[in-house]
Enzyme design. Structure first.
Site, PDB file in Angstrom:
ATOM      1  N   GLY A  35       0.843  -1.202   0.000  1.00 31.69           N
ATOM      2  CA  GLY A  35       0.000   0.000   0.000  1.00 31.69           C
ATOM      3  C   GLY A  35       0.875   1.247   0.000  1.00 31.69           C
ATOM      4  O   GLY A  35       0.689   2.162  -0.807  1.00 31.69           O
ATOM      5  N   HIS A  36       1.849   1.289   0.935  1.00 33.72           N
ATOM      6  CA  HIS A  36       2.769   2.437   0.963  1.00 33.72           C
ATOM      7  C   HIS A  36       3.544   2.539  -0.358  1.00 33.72           C
ATOM      8  O   HIS A  36       3.774   3.630  -0.868  1.00 33.72           O
ATOM      9  CB  HIS A  36       3.796   2.267   2.087  1.00 33.72           C
ATOM     10  CG  HIS A  36       3.221   2.244   3.463  1.00 33.72           C
ATOM     11  ND1 HIS A  36       3.232   1.129   4.258  1.00 33.72           N
ATOM     12  CD2 HIS A  36       2.616   3.219   4.194  1.00 33.72           C
ATOM     13  CE1 HIS A  36       2.683   1.401   5.411  1.00 33.72           C
ATOM     14  NE2 HIS A  36       2.283   2.653   5.416  1.00 33.72           N
ATOM     15  N   GLN A  60      -0.607  10.709  18.263  1.00 34.00           N
ATOM     16  CA  GLN A  60      -1.869  10.286  17.623  1.00 34.00           C
ATOM     17  C   GLN A  60      -2.372   8.961  18.197  1.00 34.00           C
ATOM     18  O   GLN A  60      -3.360   8.414  17.711  1.00 34.00           O
ATOM     19  CB  GLN A  60      -1.734  10.235  16.105  1.00 34.00           C
ATOM     20  CG  GLN A  60      -0.891   9.093  15.557  1.00 34.00           C
ATOM     21  CD  GLN A  60      -0.742   9.179  14.042  1.00 34.00           C
ATOM     22  OE1 GLN A  60      -0.016  10.026  13.522  1.00 34.00           O
ATOM     23  NE2 GLN A  60      -1.437   8.317  13.309  1.00 34.00           N
ATOM     24  N   GLU A 154      -6.346   6.105   0.456  1.00 33.34           N
ATOM     25  CA  GLU A 154      -7.798   6.149   0.704  1.00 33.34           C
ATOM     26  C   GLU A 154      -8.217   5.126   1.759  1.00 33.34           C
ATOM     27  O   GLU A 154      -9.339   5.145   2.236  1.00 33.34           O
ATOM     28  CB  GLU A 154      -8.558   5.920  -0.608  1.00 33.34           C
ATOM     29  CG  GLU A 154      -8.458   7.123  -1.522  1.00 33.34           C
ATOM     30  CD  GLU A 154      -9.162   6.950  -2.856  1.00 33.34           C
ATOM     31  OE1 GLU A 154      -9.462   5.800  -3.234  1.00 33.34           O
ATOM     32  OE2 GLU A 154      -9.386   7.968  -3.532  1.00 33.34           O
ATOM     33  N   ASP A 156      -7.258   5.096   4.791  1.00 31.89           N
ATOM     34  CA  ASP A 156      -7.588   5.952   5.941  1.00 31.89           C
ATOM     35  C   ASP A 156      -8.381   7.143   5.412  1.00 31.89           C
ATOM     36  O   ASP A 156      -7.885   8.272   5.363  1.00 31.89           O
ATOM     37  CB  ASP A 156      -6.303   6.406   6.642  1.00 31.89           C
ATOM     38  CG  ASP A 156      -5.553   5.233   7.240  1.00 31.89           C
ATOM     39  OD1 ASP A 156      -6.152   4.474   8.017  1.00 31.89           O
ATOM     40  OD2 ASP A 156      -4.372   5.045   6.903  1.00 31.89           O
ATOM     41  N   SER A 192      -0.526  -1.972   8.113  1.00 32.64           N
ATOM     42  CA  SER A 192       0.586  -2.425   8.966  1.00 32.64           C
ATOM     43  C   SER A 192       0.053  -3.245  10.132  1.00 32.64           C
ATOM     44  O   SER A 192       0.748  -4.097  10.679  1.00 32.64           O
ATOM     45  CB  SER A 192       1.370  -1.226   9.497  1.00 32.64           C
ATOM     46  OG  SER A 192       1.810  -0.447   8.410  1.00 32.64           O
ATOM     47  N   ARG A 193      -1.179  -2.991  10.531  1.00 36.01           N
ATOM     48  CA  ARG A 193      -1.755  -3.710  11.685  1.00 36.01           C
ATOM     49  C   ARG A 193      -2.181  -5.134  11.332  1.00 36.01           C
ATOM     50  O   ARG A 193      -2.481  -5.925  12.232  1.00 36.01           O
ATOM     51  CB  ARG A 193      -2.923  -2.926  12.277  1.00 36.01           C
ATOM     52  CG  ARG A 193      -2.466  -1.661  12.995  1.00 36.01           C
ATOM     53  CD  ARG A 193      -3.564  -1.020  13.840  1.00 36.01           C
ATOM     54  NE  ARG A 193      -3.055   0.015  14.717  1.00 36.01           N
ATOM     55  CZ  ARG A 193      -3.028   1.327  14.445  1.00 36.01           C
ATOM     56  NH1 ARG A 193      -3.486   1.761  13.287  1.00 36.01           N
ATOM     57  NH2 ARG A 193      -2.543   2.197  15.317  1.00 36.01           N
TER      58      ARG A 193
END
Ligand code: PAF
Length: 285
Positions: A35-36, A60, A154, A156, A192-193
């Site tokens: 994704g990154h 955050q 998108e 997030d 990442s989670r």
């Protein structure tokens, strides 16, 4: 090139700006995945120079969240980023960003607070203060790197909408480039989670995309009533899934929809064990 200090980044950016080069920024918290890499690819294509920030931003995370255990894989991130054509990997320490006291000290007191209407819903409801931390760090990164373009996923989507609003409201001279969600072969949105999921939970995690894809199919077949579309989700949920929200909202201002249309985004958050996953889909074809 790996840089850790604001001064080093500023010096390099100054050189680039003198040469008239355009700069793209991809802000990340590391643990880079495909994704990154799609964001990085877009930046490398569009800009002369690309900076990726890798910073697990303490302000955050809410109390009790995964700040301590968030995956930190800087060596691997650096390699991935540089192989993808990134010019600077900026990996500051919390002290570099927020001073010795980090937070809640006189070293750092100024926050950027996004509008309540955008944060009192979806992820902001359970993650109080999260988007203040996001907007504050993103502003700092914008001021340090002074990019022409900044790339956000998108995945997030609430974050993306809030950042676009912040950039507009504060007249920040940066173009925000939204990048589509990247999914695993079976449809799970990359995050990442996902690393926290056990093999069993990894299968259970498909519930998010199953619900969203099914809603889109129903919408395309002519069902527009949000209550009826929401109903279709329940047959996918099992006792291992704890649904935090499933909401239909406007893509620009996050207003709730009663009747779905092409401006509608369907947002979902589900907890699987201790792992909280989010996903969303646009109903625009
Ligand atoms: O999306 C993220 O990874 C983070 O919220 C961001 C934008 C890098 C700010 O810390």
């Amino acid at each position: 090139m790996l840089l850790h200090t604001i001064a080093e980044v500023r010096a390099k950016i100054k050189e680039w700006k003198k040469e008239g080069l355009t700069v793209g920024l991809v802000p990340t918290m590391g643990a880079l995945h495909k994704g990154h890499l799609s964001l990085i690819k877009k930046s490398v294509e569009k800009c002369d120079k690309t900076v990726v920030s890798v910073f697990v931003n303490p302000i955050q995370f809410c109390p009790g969240e995964d700040y301590e255990k968030y995956p930190r894989t800087l060596d691997a991130d650096r390699k991935l980023a540089e192989d993808a054509g990134v010019d600077i990997v900026f990996a500051p320490t919390p002290t570099e960003m927020y001073g010795e006291g980090h937070i809640m000290s006189n070293d750092f007191l100024t926050y950027v607070i996004p509008p309540f209407f955008y944060v009192n819903k979806l992820c902001g409801k359970s993650r109080v203060g999260h988007f203040d931390g996001v907007c504050t760090v993103v502003n700092k990164l914008f001021n340090i790197v002074q990019p022409d373009y900044a790339f956000f996923g998108e995945k997030d989507r609430q974050q993306l909408i809030i950042i676009k609003k912040m950039v507009k409201d504060l007249s920040i001279p940066i173009e925000i480039v939204p990048c589509p969600i990247v999914r695993e072969d079976d449809g799970l949105a990359m995050s990442s989670r996902n690393k926290y999921l056990t093999p069993e939970q990894r299968k259970e995690a498909l519930v998010l995309k199953n619900i969203l894809f099914n809603i889109k199919t129903c919408y395309n077949s002519g069902i527009k009533d949000v209550e009826a579309l929401t109903e279709t989700a329940y047959s996918f949920l099992e006792s291992c899934h704890s649904l935090e929200y499933l909401e239909f909202r406007d893509k620009n201002d996050l207003e709730l929809k009663k009747v779905a249309d092409s401006d509608t985004i369907v947002f979902i958050a589900v907890k699987i064990g201790e792992v909280r996953l989010i996903d969303n889909i646009s109903l625009d074809n």
